[in-house]
Design a protein around this motif. Structure first.
Motif, PDB file in Angstrom:
ATOM      1  N   LEU A  95       0.821  -1.214   0.000  1.00  0.00           N
ATOM      2  CA  LEU A  95       0.000   0.000   0.000  1.00  0.00           C
ATOM      3  C   LEU A  95       0.848   1.253   0.000  1.00  0.00           C
ATOM      4  N   ASP A  96       2.135   1.110   0.259  1.00  0.00           N
ATOM      5  CA  ASP A  96       3.048   2.248   0.349  1.00  0.00           C
ATOM      6  C   ASP A  96       4.179   2.054  -0.660  1.00  0.00           C
ATOM      7  N   ALA A  97       4.482   3.091  -1.440  1.00  0.00           N
ATOM      8  CA  ALA A  97       5.498   2.966  -2.484  1.00  0.00           C
ATOM      9  C   ALA A  97       6.888   2.724  -1.914  1.00  0.00           C
ATOM     10  N   ALA A  98       7.210   3.338  -0.778  1.00  0.00           N
ATOM     11  CA  ALA A  98       8.520   3.119  -0.165  1.00  0.00           C
ATOM     12  C   ALA A  98       8.673   1.660   0.261  1.00  0.00           C
ATOM     13  N   GLU A  99       7.617   1.072   0.801  1.00  0.00           N
ATOM     14  CA  GLU A  99       7.664  -0.342   1.171  1.00  0.00           C
ATOM     15  C   GLU A  99       7.826  -1.210  -0.075  1.00  0.00           C
ATOM     16  N   GLY A 100       7.126  -0.842  -1.152  1.00  0.00           N
ATOM     17  CA  GLY A 100       7.263  -1.587  -2.394  1.00  0.00           C
ATOM     18  C   GLY A 100       8.692  -1.569  -2.902  1.00  0.00           C
ATOM     19  N   ALA A 101       9.343  -0.414  -2.844  1.00  0.00           N
ATOM     20  CA  ALA A 101      10.738  -0.308  -3.285  1.00  0.00           C
ATOM     21  C   ALA A 101      11.651  -1.164  -2.426  1.00  0.00           C
ATOM     22  N   ALA A 102      11.401  -1.177  -1.125  1.00  0.00           N
ATOM     23  CA  ALA A 102      12.229  -1.984  -0.218  1.00  0.00           C
ATOM     24  C   ALA A 102      12.087  -3.470  -0.527  1.00  0.00           C
ATOM     25  N   LEU A 103      10.899  -3.911  -0.900  1.00  0.00           N
ATOM     26  CA  LEU A 103      10.688  -5.315  -1.238  1.00  0.00           C
ATOM     27  C   LEU A 103      11.385  -5.687  -2.543  1.00  0.00           C
ATOM     28  N   ILE A 104      11.343  -4.796  -3.519  1.00  0.00           N
ATOM     29  CA  ILE A 104      12.066  -5.041  -4.775  1.00  0.00           C
ATOM     30  C   ILE A 104      13.561  -5.135  -4.508  1.00  0.00           C
ATOM     31  N   ALA A 105      14.067  -4.251  -3.655  1.00  0.00           N
ATOM     32  CA  ALA A 105      15.482  -4.271  -3.305  1.00  0.00           C
ATOM     33  C   ALA A 105      15.850  -5.579  -2.591  1.00  0.00           C
ATOM     34  N   LEU A 106      14.969  -6.061  -1.718  1.00  0.00           N
ATOM     35  CA  LEU A 106      15.223  -7.307  -0.994  1.00  0.00           C
ATOM     36  C   LEU A 106      15.268  -8.490  -1.952  1.00  0.00           C
ATOM     37  N   ALA A 107      14.330  -8.525  -2.915  1.00  0.00           N
ATOM     38  CA  ALA A 107      14.319  -9.612  -3.894  1.00  0.00           C
ATOM     39  C   ALA A 107      15.603  -9.601  -4.725  1.00  0.00           C
ATOM     40  N   ARG A 108      16.059  -8.410  -5.101  1.00  0.00           N
ATOM     41  CA  ARG A 108      17.314  -8.312  -5.854  1.00  0.00           C
ATOM     42  C   ARG A 108      18.478  -8.821  -5.016  1.00  0.00           C
ATOM     43  N   GLU A 109      18.516  -8.404  -3.767  1.00  0.00           N
ATOM     44  CA  GLU A 109      19.596  -8.803  -2.871  1.00  0.00           C
ATOM     45  C   GLU A 109      19.657 -10.313  -2.711  1.00  0.00           C
ATOM     46  N   ARG A 110      18.485 -10.947  -2.573  1.00  0.00           N
ATOM     47  CA  ARG A 110      18.431 -12.401  -2.373  1.00  0.00           C
ATOM     48  C   ARG A 110      18.426 -13.172  -3.695  1.00  0.00           C
ATOM     49  N   ARG A 111      18.404 -12.455  -4.812  1.00  0.00           N
ATOM     50  CA  ARG A 111      18.370 -13.072  -6.150  1.00  0.00           C
ATOM     51  C   ARG A 111      17.167 -14.004  -6.291  1.00  0.00           C
ATOM     52  N   LEU A 112      16.033 -13.467  -5.905  1.00  0.00           N
ATOM     53  CA  LEU A 112      14.777 -14.204  -5.975  1.00  0.00           C
ATOM     54  C   LEU A 112      13.816 -13.534  -6.942  1.00  0.00           C
ATOM     55  N   LEU A 113      12.967 -14.329  -7.553  1.00  0.00           N
ATOM     56  CA  LEU A 113      11.937 -13.788  -8.434  1.00  0.00           C
ATOM     57  C   LEU A 113      10.850 -13.108  -7.604  1.00  0.00           C
ATOM     58  N   LEU A 114      10.523 -11.881  -7.969  1.00  0.00           N
ATOM     59  CA  LEU A 114       9.367 -11.172  -7.404  1.00  0.00           C
ATOM     60  C   LEU A 114       8.524 -10.702  -8.574  1.00  0.00           C
ATOM     61  N   HIS A 115       7.353 -11.283  -8.710  1.00  0.00           N
ATOM     62  CA  HIS A 115       6.463 -10.950  -9.819  1.00  0.00           C
ATOM     63  C   HIS A 115       5.175 -10.353  -9.273  1.00  0.00           C
ATOM     64  N   VAL A 116       4.861  -9.130  -9.713  1.00  0.00           N
ATOM     65  CA  VAL A 116       3.613  -8.473  -9.332  1.00  0.00           C
ATOM     66  C   VAL A 116       2.624  -8.665 -10.480  1.00  0.00           C
ATOM     67  N   GLU A 117       1.552  -9.384 -10.210  1.00  0.00           N
ATOM     68  CA  GLU A 117       0.557  -9.698 -11.242  1.00  0.00           C
ATOM     69  C   GLU A 117      -0.113  -8.438 -11.766  1.00  0.00           C
ATOM     70  N   HIS A 118      -0.179  -8.329 -13.102  1.00  0.00           N
ATOM     71  CA  HIS A 118      -0.959  -7.282 -13.774  1.00  0.00           C
ATOM     72  C   HIS A 118      -1.620  -7.910 -14.991  1.00  0.00           C
TER      73      HIS A 118
END
Length: 327
Positions: A95-118
């Protein structure tokens, strides 16, 4: 190597669509789900033959689908990533853009797939619209109205300020479609009204209208309303450009070039969750690619967040996308 242990967070419509596809795919072993409502959990358990669990279910999962209420998306995505699981989440990422950015950064750091359905981007109508954009030319005006004249059931989570989020955050696909067709948004001015808002944050209707200034110079208006205060349902999208226009009136797609009017087949909206799910599984096997990125979804979320600030402050707001680490 598959079959990959997979968990689902949620028991609603999206969770069920995911489970239908996953339960029939040999690459997946559904190990359980995490529900909120006992009644819904019992029904989900009976239909798919898997047990319910809690956060510990994520520890052994290779892949997690987050399909719960919007408020909890960010929470469960973080928990899954921290356990080392790849994640698919229904929009919005948070619900918060800053939180969304932090999650994308975490996925990159862990080298994990993060897919947001659209999945709206894969629909037949959206693909038909996109196919006409060259004929329309550079867009100068975009108008999109989505009105649902149906009262909610009591306690429906999509009519909760807390659980659903600000209307254009919760209904992120409307902005997503416009941005995909016209381009990024630079600034917004938004007004929002809730009807019959109760002390615990539930409402019977909302009316939200945003004026959009796109980076390309186009101007747009997005109207999203549902429930009380709405008397006739409507879905209408109009894009006017230098060479013509396209109009989707909910039933048919019209293409106008100043002289002629053509009617196109809008295509099907069926099977989109299945297509999205199978794309993810293919990518995890090193085959194919996804149709959208979490970074793109973050811009949409930042645009919706700017609309929320604008409605609260009564002024125009710039779209500020949180910075992501390079790499």
């Amino acid at each position: 190597m598959p079959p990959w242990p997979t968990a689902i967070v949620g028991t609603g419509y999206a969770a069920r669509q995911r489970a239908i596809t996953l339960s029939g795919d040999p690459r997946i072993k559904l190990v359980g789900f995490i529900g909120h409502s006992p009644a819904a959990s019992e029904k989900f358990m009976a239909e798919f033959g898997i047990g319910t669990g809690d956060e510990t279910l994520l520890a052994g999962a290779h892949l997690v689908f987050v399909c719960t209420v919007n408020r909890d998306h960010g929470l469960w995505v973080r928990r899954a990533l921290e356990q080392g699981a790849h994640v698919v989440v229904e929009y919005p990422l948070a619900l918060d853009a800053a939180e969304g950015a932090a999650l994308i950064a975490l996925a990159r750091e862990r080298r994990l797939l993060l897919h947001v359905e659209h999945i709206e981007l894969m629909s037949g109508i959206h693909q038909a619209l996109a196919g006409q954009m060259a004929a329309v030319g550079p867009v100068h005006l975009a108008r999109y109205s989505n009105v649902v004249a149906r009262l909610p059931e009591p306690g429906r989570w999509t009519f909760s300020v807390d659980l659903f989020g600000f209307p254009l955050v919760g209904a992120l696909s409307r902005l997503s479609r416009l941005v995909d067709l016209v381009g990024p948004v630079a600034s917004v001015f938004c007004q929002n009204r809730y009807f019959d808002l109760t002390p615990d944050g539930y409402y019977r209707g909302c009316s939200c209208v945003a004026q959009l200034q796109f980076e390309c110079g186009a101007v747009g208006q997005l109207a999203y309303a549902k429930g009380a205060g709405c008397y006739q349902s409507e879905t209408r999208l109009e894009l006017a450009g230098s060479r013509g226009a396209v109009i989707h009136d909910g039933e048919k797609l019209l293409v106008l070039d100043g002289q002629d009017t053509r009617i196109l087949e809008p295509g099907s909206r069926r099977g989109l969750f299945e297509r999205d799910t199978r794309m993810v599984l293919d990518v995890l096997q090193g085959r194919g690619e996804l149709y959208t990125t979490p970074e793109r979804s973050l811009h949409i979320l930042a645009t919706a967040a700017a609309c929320e600030r604008s409605a609260a402050l009564g002024r125009s707001e710039a779209v500020e996308v949180p910075a992501l680490p390079i790499g």
